[in-house]
Design a protein around this motif. Structure first.
Motif, PDB file in Angstrom:
ATOM      1  N   ALA A 102      54.323  45.048  28.850  1.00 34.01           N
ATOM      2  CA  ALA A 102      53.365  46.045  29.322  1.00 34.01           C
ATOM      3  C   ALA A 102      53.579  46.337  30.795  1.00 34.01           C
ATOM      4  O   ALA A 102      54.094  45.506  31.550  1.00 34.01           O
ATOM      5  N   VAL A 103      53.157  47.525  31.182  1.00 32.54           N
ATOM      6  CA  VAL A 103      53.014  47.899  32.590  1.00 32.54           C
ATOM      7  C   VAL A 103      51.560  48.308  32.776  1.00 32.54           C
ATOM      8  O   VAL A 103      51.066  49.216  32.094  1.00 32.54           O
ATOM      9  N   LEU A 104      50.870  47.612  33.668  1.00 31.14           N
ATOM     10  CA  LEU A 104      49.446  47.831  33.899  1.00 31.14           C
ATOM     11  C   LEU A 104      49.232  48.433  35.272  1.00 31.14           C
ATOM     12  O   LEU A 104      50.063  48.289  36.177  1.00 31.14           O
ATOM     13  N   ASP A 105      48.103  49.083  35.444  1.00 30.28           N
ATOM     14  CA  ASP A 105      47.814  49.730  36.726  1.00 30.28           C
ATOM     15  C   ASP A 105      47.454  48.692  37.782  1.00 30.28           C
ATOM     16  O   ASP A 105      46.449  47.976  37.650  1.00 30.28           O
ATOM     17  N   GLY A 106      48.262  48.595  38.824  1.00 32.62           N
ATOM     18  CA  GLY A 106      48.088  47.568  39.854  1.00 32.62           C
ATOM     19  C   GLY A 106      46.787  47.651  40.629  1.00 32.62           C
ATOM     20  O   GLY A 106      46.090  46.637  40.792  1.00 32.62           O
ATOM     21  N   PRO A 107      46.413  48.828  41.149  1.00 33.09           N
ATOM     22  CA  PRO A 107      45.152  48.908  41.889  1.00 33.09           C
ATOM     23  C   PRO A 107      43.936  48.535  41.047  1.00 33.09           C
ATOM     24  O   PRO A 107      43.002  47.889  41.539  1.00 33.09           O
ATOM     25  N   THR A 108      43.935  48.927  39.771  1.00 30.53           N
ATOM     26  CA  THR A 108      42.802  48.602  38.906  1.00 30.53           C
ATOM     27  C   THR A 108      42.708  47.097  38.684  1.00 30.53           C
ATOM     28  O   THR A 108      41.610  46.513  38.754  1.00 30.53           O
ATOM     29  N   ILE A 109      43.843  46.462  38.410  1.00 29.66           N
ATOM     30  CA  ILE A 109      43.828  45.011  38.238  1.00 29.66           C
ATOM     31  C   ILE A 109      43.382  44.329  39.519  1.00 29.66           C
ATOM     32  O   ILE A 109      42.575  43.393  39.496  1.00 29.66           O
ATOM     33  N   THR A 110      43.876  44.789  40.663  1.00 31.10           N
ATOM     34  CA  THR A 110      43.501  44.171  41.940  1.00 31.10           C
ATOM     35  C   THR A 110      41.998  44.241  42.158  1.00 31.10           C
ATOM     36  O   THR A 110      41.361  43.256  42.536  1.00 31.10           O
ATOM     37  N   ALA A 111      41.417  45.408  41.912  1.00 27.48           N
ATOM     38  CA  ALA A 111      39.979  45.576  42.116  1.00 27.48           C
ATOM     39  C   ALA A 111      39.173  44.719  41.150  1.00 27.48           C
ATOM     40  O   ALA A 111      38.248  44.001  41.551  1.00 27.48           O
ATOM     41  N   ARG A 112      39.526  44.769  39.873  1.00 24.05           N
ATOM     42  CA  ARG A 112      38.697  44.116  38.869  1.00 24.05           C
ATOM     43  C   ARG A 112      38.857  42.601  38.900  1.00 24.05           C
ATOM     44  O   ARG A 112      37.867  41.866  38.735  1.00 24.05           O
ATOM     45  N   ARG A 113      40.060  42.091  39.115  1.00 25.32           N
ATOM     46  CA  ARG A 113      40.206  40.631  39.131  1.00 25.32           C
ATOM     47  C   ARG A 113      39.577  40.051  40.382  1.00 25.32           C
ATOM     48  O   ARG A 113      39.017  38.960  40.356  1.00 25.32           O
ATOM     49  N   THR A 114      39.599  40.784  41.516  1.00 20.82           N
ATOM     50  CA  THR A 114      38.943  40.287  42.729  1.00 20.82           C
ATOM     51  C   THR A 114      37.439  40.184  42.520  1.00 20.82           C
ATOM     52  O   THR A 114      36.806  39.188  42.877  1.00 20.82           O
TER      53      THR A 114
END
Length: 318
Positions: A92-104
């Motif tokens: 998979a390729v996931l959206d980096g900014p979205t993962i950064t925001a949500r996991r933080t």
């Protein structure tokens, strides 16, 4: 599969992501090398953040360009790439900014679930950007917060986050939800036992411990390098003397500018992994107020990848 920002967000509900982070912190197969941060000629940074567990490997490649704020484009850009360990095939390729925001925000949620004396709030958010929005969503959905106060140097940004909070309350069917712009930061700090500080960390935003809620839980997420800080040294030292300080990972020892500039012996601070592995809170961690300092870690991105990318059961090779 390639997931855009909306699809990535849909795959990462905050409470489920907090649970996955807990599972990751209890998983002995997880390996997370130290991230590489390269300064770019334009004043931004390139982050290279790999990690793996027994099943998948992932690398987050993102850029952080603070000057993009005045250009009207996103400050964080990039992707998370996920691979199958057994075959090396890309999954998979996931959206980096979205993962950064949500996991933080999910990491802050998990910390608050374990450490906040008053997890239902009211919640004060200092900084009305992407992290402000993500933390509002995580705390409203994951902790049942029903009152949110927003403080920001930009009044339009604060007003937008207030409207987004009202919209989320409506979507969730919360009739008694309240959201407002802070007219006086000192008054808001006295009222709010939950505080998230998520500014660009270009300058101190909490200058004194005077007036903090006596049982405050503060999650500070903006500073991720030694020279950056959102909290004045006196604020950090207040938590060290009268309450407790918890860091997201041991890497904070060379990344948590707020703590380093206050002279805190970070290696002696409990980590989030220590907290989730405790059978019960220790007397030290029952002390309030509590400061949770988050700097970021590729393990959090791995947890998001594990949740977002479904896998077949491990094959039996016998």
């Amino acid at each position: 599969m390639n997931l855009n920002a909306h699809q990535t967000a849909h795959a990462l509900p905050y409470s489920a992501l907090a649970d996955e982070i807990t599972a990751l912190l209890r998983d002995a197969s997880v390996r997370v090398p130290q991230r590489m941060v390269q300064t770019l000629p334009g004043g931004g940074h390139l982050f290279i953040m790999p990690a793996h567990d027994a099943r998948i490997a992932m690398t987050k490649l993102i850029t952080l360009t603070p000057a993009n704020a005045v250009r009207g484009i996103a400050s964080i850009q990039g992707h998370v790439m996920v691979f199958d360990n057994a075959t090396g095939a890309p999954l998979a390729v996931l959206d980096g900014p979205t993962i950064t925001a949500r996991r933080t925000a999910a990491v802050s949620l998990l910390a608050a679930q374990h450490l906040a004396a008053h997890p239902a709030g009211p919640l004060l958010i200092i900084g009305a950007g992407v992290q402000g929005l993500a933390h509002m969503q995580a705390f409203v959905q994951g902790l049942g917060v029903r009152e949110v106060i927003v403080a920001s140097r930009s009044l339009p940004s604060a007003q937008l986050l207030v409207q987004q909070t009202h919209d989320l309350f409506k979507e969730l069917g919360v009739r008694d939800g309240q959201a407002s712009v802070a007219t006086n930061l000192a008054d808001a700090l006295v009222r709010c036992p939950l505080v998230v500080v998520c500014t660009p960390a270009n300058e101190i935003v909490l200058h004194t411990p005077t007036g903090l809620h006596p049982q405050a839980f503060i999650s500070a997420v903006g500073a991720y390098k030694a020279h950056m800080a959102e909290l004045a040294p006196s604020v950090v030292q207040h938590f060290a003397q009268f309450g407790s300080i918890v860091v997201d990972t041991a890497d904070a020892a060379h990344e948590a500018g707020d703590l380093m500039q206050a002279g805190i012996e970070i290696a002696q601070c409990a980590t989030l992994q220590h907290i989730v592995q405790l059978p019960a809170p220790t007397p030290l961690l029952q002390r309030t107020p509590t400061l949770f300092k988050s700097c970021g870690w590729a393990g959090w991105d791995l947890a998001a990848a594990r949740l977002a990318v479904p896998l077949a059961p491990v094959r039996n090779t016998k």
